[in-house]
Write a protein that holds these residues in place. Structure first.
Motif, PDB file in Angstrom:
ATOM      1  N   THR A 185       1.179  -1.315   0.036  1.00  0.00           N
ATOM      2  CA  THR A 185      -0.230  -0.418   0.307  1.00  0.00           C
ATOM      3  C   THR A 185       0.880   0.797  -0.273  1.00  0.00           C
ATOM      4  O   THR A 185       1.959   1.287   0.774  1.00  0.00           O
ATOM      5  N   VAL A 186       0.333   1.871  -1.056  1.00  0.00           N
ATOM      6  CA  VAL A 186       1.303   3.614  -1.109  1.00  0.00           C
ATOM      7  C   VAL A 186       0.626   4.155   0.380  1.00  0.00           C
ATOM      8  O   VAL A 186      -0.354   5.279  -0.090  1.00  0.00           O
ATOM      9  N   LYS A 187       1.487   4.297   1.588  1.00  0.00           N
ATOM     10  CA  LYS A 187       0.676   5.201   2.389  1.00  0.00           C
ATOM     11  C   LYS A 187       1.198   6.285   2.321  1.00  0.00           C
ATOM     12  O   LYS A 187       0.364   7.309   2.750  1.00  0.00           O
ATOM     13  N   GLY A 188       1.700   6.908   1.827  1.00  0.00           N
ATOM     14  CA  GLY A 188       2.050   8.048   1.653  1.00  0.00           C
ATOM     15  C   GLY A 188       0.864   8.928  -0.190  1.00  0.00           C
ATOM     16  O   GLY A 188       0.732  10.107   0.186  1.00  0.00           O
ATOM     17  N   ASP A 189       0.344   7.819   0.377  1.00  0.00           N
ATOM     18  CA  ASP A 189      -0.814   8.672  -1.450  1.00  0.00           C
ATOM     19  C   ASP A 189      -1.984   9.285  -0.560  1.00  0.00           C
ATOM     20  O   ASP A 189      -2.944   8.734   0.471  1.00  0.00           O
ATOM     21  N   VAL A 190      -1.876  10.329  -0.161  1.00  0.00           N
ATOM     22  CA  VAL A 190      -3.415  11.442   0.067  1.00  0.00           C
ATOM     23  C   VAL A 190      -3.689  12.424  -1.022  1.00  0.00           C
ATOM     24  O   VAL A 190      -4.194  13.332  -0.943  1.00  0.00           O
ATOM     25  N   HIS A 191      -3.630  11.821  -2.388  1.00  0.00           N
ATOM     26  CA  HIS A 191      -3.920  12.769  -4.030  1.00  0.00           C
ATOM     27  C   HIS A 191      -5.223  12.248  -4.731  1.00  0.00           C
ATOM     28  O   HIS A 191      -5.316  12.817  -5.411  1.00  0.00           O
ATOM     29  N   THR A 192      -4.719  11.310  -4.042  1.00  0.00           N
ATOM     30  CA  THR A 192      -5.626   9.739  -5.906  1.00  0.00           C
ATOM     31  C   THR A 192      -7.298  10.271  -5.510  1.00  0.00           C
ATOM     32  O   THR A 192      -7.352   9.864  -4.187  1.00  0.00           O
ATOM     33  N   MET A 193      -7.673  10.614  -6.227  1.00  0.00           N
ATOM     34  CA  MET A 193      -9.143  10.891  -6.663  1.00  0.00           C
ATOM     35  C   MET A 193     -10.112   9.622  -7.077  1.00  0.00           C
ATOM     36  O   MET A 193      -9.273   8.642  -8.024  1.00  0.00           O
ATOM     37  N   PHE A 194     -10.882   9.041  -6.775  1.00  0.00           N
ATOM     38  CA  PHE A 194     -11.645   7.938  -7.206  1.00  0.00           C
ATOM     39  C   PHE A 194     -13.183   8.205  -7.819  1.00  0.00           C
ATOM     40  O   PHE A 194     -13.637   9.287  -6.779  1.00  0.00           O
ATOM     41  N   LYS A 195     -13.556   7.070  -8.647  1.00  0.00           N
ATOM     42  CA  LYS A 195     -15.444   7.481  -8.835  1.00  0.00           C
ATOM     43  C   LYS A 195     -15.819   6.066  -8.946  1.00  0.00           C
ATOM     44  O   LYS A 195     -15.178   5.312  -9.528  1.00  0.00           O
ATOM     45  N   LEU A 196     -16.288   6.483  -8.129  1.00  0.00           N
ATOM     46  CA  LEU A 196     -17.086   5.076  -7.970  1.00  0.00           C
ATOM     47  C   LEU A 196     -18.802   4.839  -8.438  1.00  0.00           C
ATOM     48  O   LEU A 196     -19.556   5.377  -8.284  1.00  0.00           O
ATOM     49  N   THR A 197     -18.353   4.093  -9.865  1.00  0.00           N
ATOM     50  CA  THR A 197     -19.881   3.876  -9.872  1.00  0.00           C
ATOM     51  C   THR A 197     -20.602   2.364 -10.039  1.00  0.00           C
ATOM     52  O   THR A 197     -19.984   1.004 -10.251  1.00  0.00           O
ATOM     53  N   GLY A 198     -21.822   2.046  -9.606  1.00  0.00           N
ATOM     54  CA  GLY A 198     -22.998   1.147  -9.330  1.00  0.00           C
ATOM     55  C   GLY A 198     -23.685   0.661 -10.425  1.00  0.00           C
ATOM     56  O   GLY A 198     -24.378   1.899 -10.712  1.00  0.00           O
ATOM     57  N   ALA A 199     -23.948  -0.266 -10.832  1.00  0.00           N
ATOM     58  CA  ALA A 199     -25.213  -0.341 -11.350  1.00  0.00           C
ATOM     59  C   ALA A 199     -25.944  -2.043 -11.045  1.00  0.00           C
ATOM     60  O   ALA A 199     -25.816  -2.954 -11.116  1.00  0.00           O
ATOM     61  N   ARG A 200     -27.752  -2.291 -10.955  1.00  0.00           N
ATOM     62  CA  ARG A 200     -28.282  -3.036 -10.788  1.00  0.00           C
ATOM     63  C   ARG A 200     -29.656  -2.864 -12.549  1.00  0.00           C
ATOM     64  O   ARG A 200     -29.848  -2.431 -12.013  1.00  0.00           O
ATOM     65  N   VAL A 201     -29.212  -4.218 -13.126  1.00  0.00           N
ATOM     66  CA  VAL A 201     -29.617  -4.771 -14.417  1.00  0.00           C
ATOM     67  C   VAL A 201     -30.442  -5.374 -14.342  1.00  0.00           C
ATOM     68  O   VAL A 201     -30.411  -6.355 -14.285  1.00  0.00           O
ATOM     69  N   THR A 202     -32.387  -5.633 -14.487  1.00  0.00           N
ATOM     70  CA  THR A 202     -33.007  -5.936 -14.231  1.00  0.00           C
ATOM     71  C   THR A 202     -33.744  -6.457 -16.098  1.00  0.00           C
ATOM     72  O   THR A 202     -33.317  -5.798 -16.839  1.00  0.00           O
ATOM     73  N   PRO A 203     -34.770  -7.500 -16.066  1.00  0.00           N
ATOM     74  CA  PRO A 203     -35.118  -6.752 -17.332  1.00  0.00           C
ATOM     75  C   PRO A 203     -36.074  -5.145 -17.903  1.00  0.00           C
ATOM     76  O   PRO A 203     -36.669  -5.259 -18.234  1.00  0.00           O
ATOM     77  N   ASN A 204     -36.615  -5.100 -16.425  1.00  0.00           N
ATOM     78  CA  ASN A 204     -37.535  -3.709 -16.631  1.00  0.00           C
ATOM     79  C   ASN A 204     -37.502  -2.796 -16.178  1.00  0.00           C
ATOM     80  O   ASN A 204     -38.555  -1.329 -16.432  1.00  0.00           O
ATOM     81  N   PHE A 205     -35.785  -2.917 -15.626  1.00  0.00           N
ATOM     82  CA  PHE A 205     -35.923  -1.674 -14.547  1.00  0.00           C
ATOM     83  C   PHE A 205     -33.842  -1.733 -14.433  1.00  0.00           C
ATOM     84  O   PHE A 205     -32.867  -2.405 -14.534  1.00  0.00           O
ATOM     85  N   THR A 206     -33.490  -0.185 -14.785  1.00  0.00           N
ATOM     86  CA  THR A 206     -31.675  -0.266 -14.420  1.00  0.00           C
ATOM     87  C   THR A 206     -31.611   0.227 -13.156  1.00  0.00           C
ATOM     88  O   THR A 206     -32.146   1.685 -13.151  1.00  0.00           O
ATOM     89  N   GLU A 207     -31.217   0.670 -12.119  1.00  0.00           N
ATOM     90  CA  GLU A 207     -30.888   1.509 -10.603  1.00  0.00           C
ATOM     91  C   GLU A 207     -29.060   1.631 -11.170  1.00  0.00           C
ATOM     92  O   GLU A 207     -28.245   0.630 -11.214  1.00  0.00           O
ATOM     93  N   THR A 208     -28.433   2.843 -11.144  1.00  0.00           N
ATOM     94  CA  THR A 208     -27.431   3.301 -10.878  1.00  0.00           C
ATOM     95  C   THR A 208     -26.859   4.161  -9.788  1.00  0.00           C
ATOM     96  O   THR A 208     -28.310   4.416  -9.274  1.00  0.00           O
ATOM     97  N   MET A 209     -26.548   4.038  -9.028  1.00  0.00           N
ATOM     98  CA  MET A 209     -25.438   4.826  -7.678  1.00  0.00           C
ATOM     99  C   MET A 209     -23.559   5.672  -8.522  1.00  0.00           C
ATOM    100  O   MET A 209     -23.359   4.596  -9.483  1.00  0.00           O
ATOM    101  N   GLN A 210     -23.244   6.295  -7.626  1.00  0.00           N
ATOM    102  CA  GLN A 210     -21.919   7.206  -8.078  1.00  0.00           C
ATOM    103  C   GLN A 210     -21.668   7.729  -7.207  1.00  0.00           C
ATOM    104  O   GLN A 210     -22.330   8.464  -6.856  1.00  0.00           O
TER     105      GLN A 210
END
Length: 772
Positions: free
Chosen positions: A706-731
């Motif tokens: 683990t790069v313990k000195g890293d306090v800089h890197t920015m992250f984006k997390l996206t998630g999705a659940r796909v069903t036959p009649n509906f799609t849910e997302t989060m970010q």
């Protein structure tokens, strides 16, 4: 012969057959009205025939009725009388034989319900008990046929006390919501109650039965009846005792009234002969703790003289004045005083003051935990028995010492006096009564420390002469005192303190005076301390400190100033003179690159500690050849007379990728979800609906560390659940801290129509996973 009344019925049960009537031809009791029965009674008569036919019927049910005939024959010589039963003279399909007495079972038509037997009137919480009901006719005669439905419900509208019975829990078989099927005209139900109740009504088959649900006392609930203004009572020359009213009741662990504390007393709906006498419970109160001496108040000036002072909090004598007798878990003060209503206990305090008396009640001299339901206006103790304030005193001794930059908390106490006639002396007590004014502390350094600079922002005059004002809270006014500078070359200084007050309670009270000696501190050493971007480890006195840093990422290095003893007070001492560009000696050379010309920024501002004791230098670490460590050994151009006494060793790391943090599981790797308890059949992690989880990622180098000195890197997390009649997302967005980013996740019941509760029975939602 002269015939007499000739029919009776005997050996009858459950109704005894009622009246035996003749002359009315009917086949069903249900077709006969009461007035018809009365009109149908007529006497049987023998008209000289060999036999007479009599018609009769029963007016009430019975299970084994016999018909007896009584006769009387009068002759000139004698009167002959006798009786004989009706017998079986023909073939019957029952168990009777020819010549046996004939018995009847008389049934009636059920029209209503009636509670059977003697139902219990006092039961224990969570202990099951039973009620039985009979199906009866309009005269309350039982009917033994039919399978009607009887329903049980709880009605606590007529109850008294806390709890109201709580939830009704039926443990016998039911055919619906609280419904019980009757057998042979009798319905039985077994149930229990979850909370206490003095008079609850159980409606079983439309019959209301009152009963008491009993619990035992494990605590005492006390509700002050006075607001904040009324709860403070003053001890003075004319008032030597004070009282407080509380609504009090013994309670179980749920806070419901425990009626077994002196009860239950004879219940009004029961005859006295069926009840047991009870003994009342004695309600008492625990006496206050010992006196507490406030030793930091040592002297007080009265009439221009400084006299020794021991300031005490006081101790009172406490007793339950009214309400000592407790029945059914509540005190009855009206026994001692008719003006006190039931449920109220009156506490009386006498003697010395008790400014913060924590009330604890006793039952039969045994202390019980006491829960005070304080009024919404405040959470202070509901009993305040304090001395009337008449003077004030300063907690600083005649010669006080403090370090430059340190904070000295001045405390001005409101006090009152009480004559001790036993030894002809005066006792001083701390008063917590409200004070309608401010404590004012005037500081004058003109003569003893002309270069002193006060560190408070609320200064009302010059730096060397200032006045501070503070309100009295619970009888104490707090005034912080701090000096940021004594002037160039000044080792120590003396300032005088004068304390006054504009409170009307202190009219005519003497002003209090004291002095304080301020000693300067000399900066001598610098060490590395943490910043937002790099965290050196170790104590300031350690010769070296270690840290981690990501290569070529800007960091802020913090240098902290100390005196020779690493005294905490020295950390708020200002840095004297101009700060020049620093020069660092590193190994290997060039592993740390300064930004902004290597000119440090001095943190802090006047009046806000730390003031001028922290320097920050911006820069970044890099590798030199194959060397991935950077050591800062020394710094040049520090303020005069100071040196860097600590080496900083930095482990330089280079990010190579991002990984999901994992933990070892049974034959699988699972994501590091907090609180994870299960996985899917495919080995994927499973989140629990409605409960938070954490998805954690880490920045790693080429070796997987683990790069313990890293306090800089920015992250984006996206998630999705796909069903036959509906799609849910989060970010979500996050930033690395110590090389790790934590995404808190919470999956709530899905909005997808494919994952409803009804659909889940056929197609579980787990087959439509969230993908991040």
């Amino acid at each position: 012969p002269t015939p007499q009344d000739g029919l009776t019925a005997s050996y009858m049960k459950y109704g005894s057959g009622g009246f035996l009537s003749t002359g009315l031809a009917t086949t069903s009791r249900c077709d006969v009205k009461e007035e018809d029965i009365n009109a149908a009674w007529r006497r049987g008569a023998f008209l000289g025939d060999a036999s007479t036919k009599l018609s009769y019927f029963f007016t009430r049910p019975c299970s084994g009725c016999e018909i007896w005939f009584y006769y009387e024959i009068t002759t000139p010589q004698q009167i002959i009388s006798g009786s004989f039963p009706q017998r079986v003279y023909g073939y019957t399909s029952g168990l009777a034989y020819v010549g046996d007495i004939k018995r009847y079972k008389v049934v009636t038509c059920g029209q209503q319900w009636l509670l059977a037997g003697m139902p219990p009137v006092a039961v224990r919480r969570r202990k099951p008990f039973s009620l039985s009901a009979w199906r009866v006719d309009d005269n309350n005669n039982p009917s033994w046929d039919g399978a009607n439905i009887a329903q049980l419900r709880l009605d606590d509208k007529g109850s008294s006390g806390n709890g109201g019975g709580g939830h009704l829990r039926i443990s016998s078989p039911t055919v619906g919501d609280g419904q019980t099927a009757a057998a042979l005209g009798t319905a039985n139900v077994r149930f229990s109650l979850s909370r206490a109740c003095y008079k609850c009504l159980a409606h079983f088959a439309v019959n209301a039965h009152p009963f008491t649900v009993l619990t035992d006392a494990v605590q005492v609930i006390a509700i002050p009846m006075q607001d904040n203004a009324e709860r403070i009572k003053l001890l003075n020359a004319t008032t030597t005792a004070a009282t407080w009213d509380f609504e009090v009741y013994a309670a179980d662990e749920l806070g419901d009234r425990a009626f077994t504390a002196g009860g239950p007393t004879p219940l009004p709906w029961l005859p006295l002969y069926s009840q047991d006498p009870v003994e009342p419970v004695a309600l008492g109160v625990v006496s206050p703790a010992e006196n507490k001496n406030l030793a930091n108040v040592t002297t007080i000036i009265i009439n221009g003289k400084r006299i020794p002072l021991t300031l005490a909090t006081g101790i009172a004598t406490v007793d339950v004045k009214y309400g000592r007798v407790m029945y059914n878990g509540a005190p009855h003060g009206e026994i001692d005083n008719p003006s006190v209503r039931p449920g109220v206990a009156v506490l009386e305090l006498t003697g010395d003051p008790a400014p913060a008396f924590d009330v604890q009640f006793t039952l039969n001299d045994i202390p019980y935990p006491t829960f005070l339901r304080v009024n919404p206006q405040g959470t202070d103790p509901p009993v305040v028995w304090t001395i009337a304030p008449s003077r004030f005193a300063l907690n600083v001794p005649e010669q006080g010492d403090m370090k430059q930059g340190a904070v000295l908390q001045l405390e001005v106490f409101a006090i009152g006096t009480k004559a001790d006639l036993s030894n002809n002396s005066t006792v001083f007590y701390h008063s917590v009564a409200p004070v309608g004014g401010m404590a004012k502390v005037s500081v004058d350094c003109t003569a003893g420390c002309p270069g002193c600079m006060l560190n408070q922002p609320q200064i009302t005059s010059t730096n060397v002469m200032a006045t501070f004002a503070a309100p009295f809270t619970a009888g104490v006014a707090h005034v912080p005192l701090s000096f940021s500078n004594l002037g160039n070359g000044v080792a120590s200084g003396v300032c005088s303190l004068v304390v006054t007050s504009d409170a009307p309670e202190f009219a005519g009270a003497d002003a209090q005076t004291s002095t304080v000696t301020v000693t300067s501190t000399t900066l001598a050493k610098w060490t590395w301390v943490p910043s937002d971007s790099i965290v050196p480890a170790g104590h300031p006195s350690d010769p070296s400190s270690a840290a981690d840093a990501a290569i070529n990422k800007t960091v802020s290095l913090n240098l902290q100033a100390w005196d020779n003893n690493f005294s905490p007070e020295s950390t708020v001492t200002s840095v004297q003179g101009n700060i020049n560009a620093l020069q660092f000696s590193t190994n290997p050379a060039g592993c740390f690159v300064c930004l902004d010309g290597c000119v440090p920024q001095v943190l802090g501002s006047p009046g806000v500690p730390p003031y001028g004791s922290l320097m920050t230098v911006n820069g970044y670490f890099t590798s030199v050849g194959d060397i991935w460590k950077c050591q800062i050994n020394d710094a040049q151009n520090l303020p005069a007379g100071t040196i860097l006494v600590q080496t900083l060793v930095v482990n330089v790391q280079q990010a190579a990728g991002v990984e999901v943090m994992t933990v070892d599981g049974p034959n699988l790797q699972t994501l590091n979800f907090s609180g994870l308890v299960r996985v899917t059949t495919l080995g994927d992690p499973a989140m629990i609906v409605g409960k938070p989880a954490h998805l954690m990622l880490r920045v790693v180098d080429a070796n997987g560390a683990t790069v313990k000195g890293d306090v800089h890197t920015m992250f984006k997390l996206t998630g999705a659940r796909v069903t036959p009649n509906f799609t849910e997302t989060m970010q979500m967005h996050g930033q690395a801290r110590g090389g790790v980013v934590d995404f808190p996740l919470a999956v709530y019941p899905t909005r997808s129509p494919d994952c409803t509760d009804q659909a889940a029975a056929v197609a579980p939602c787990a087959q439509y996973p969230w993908v991040f």
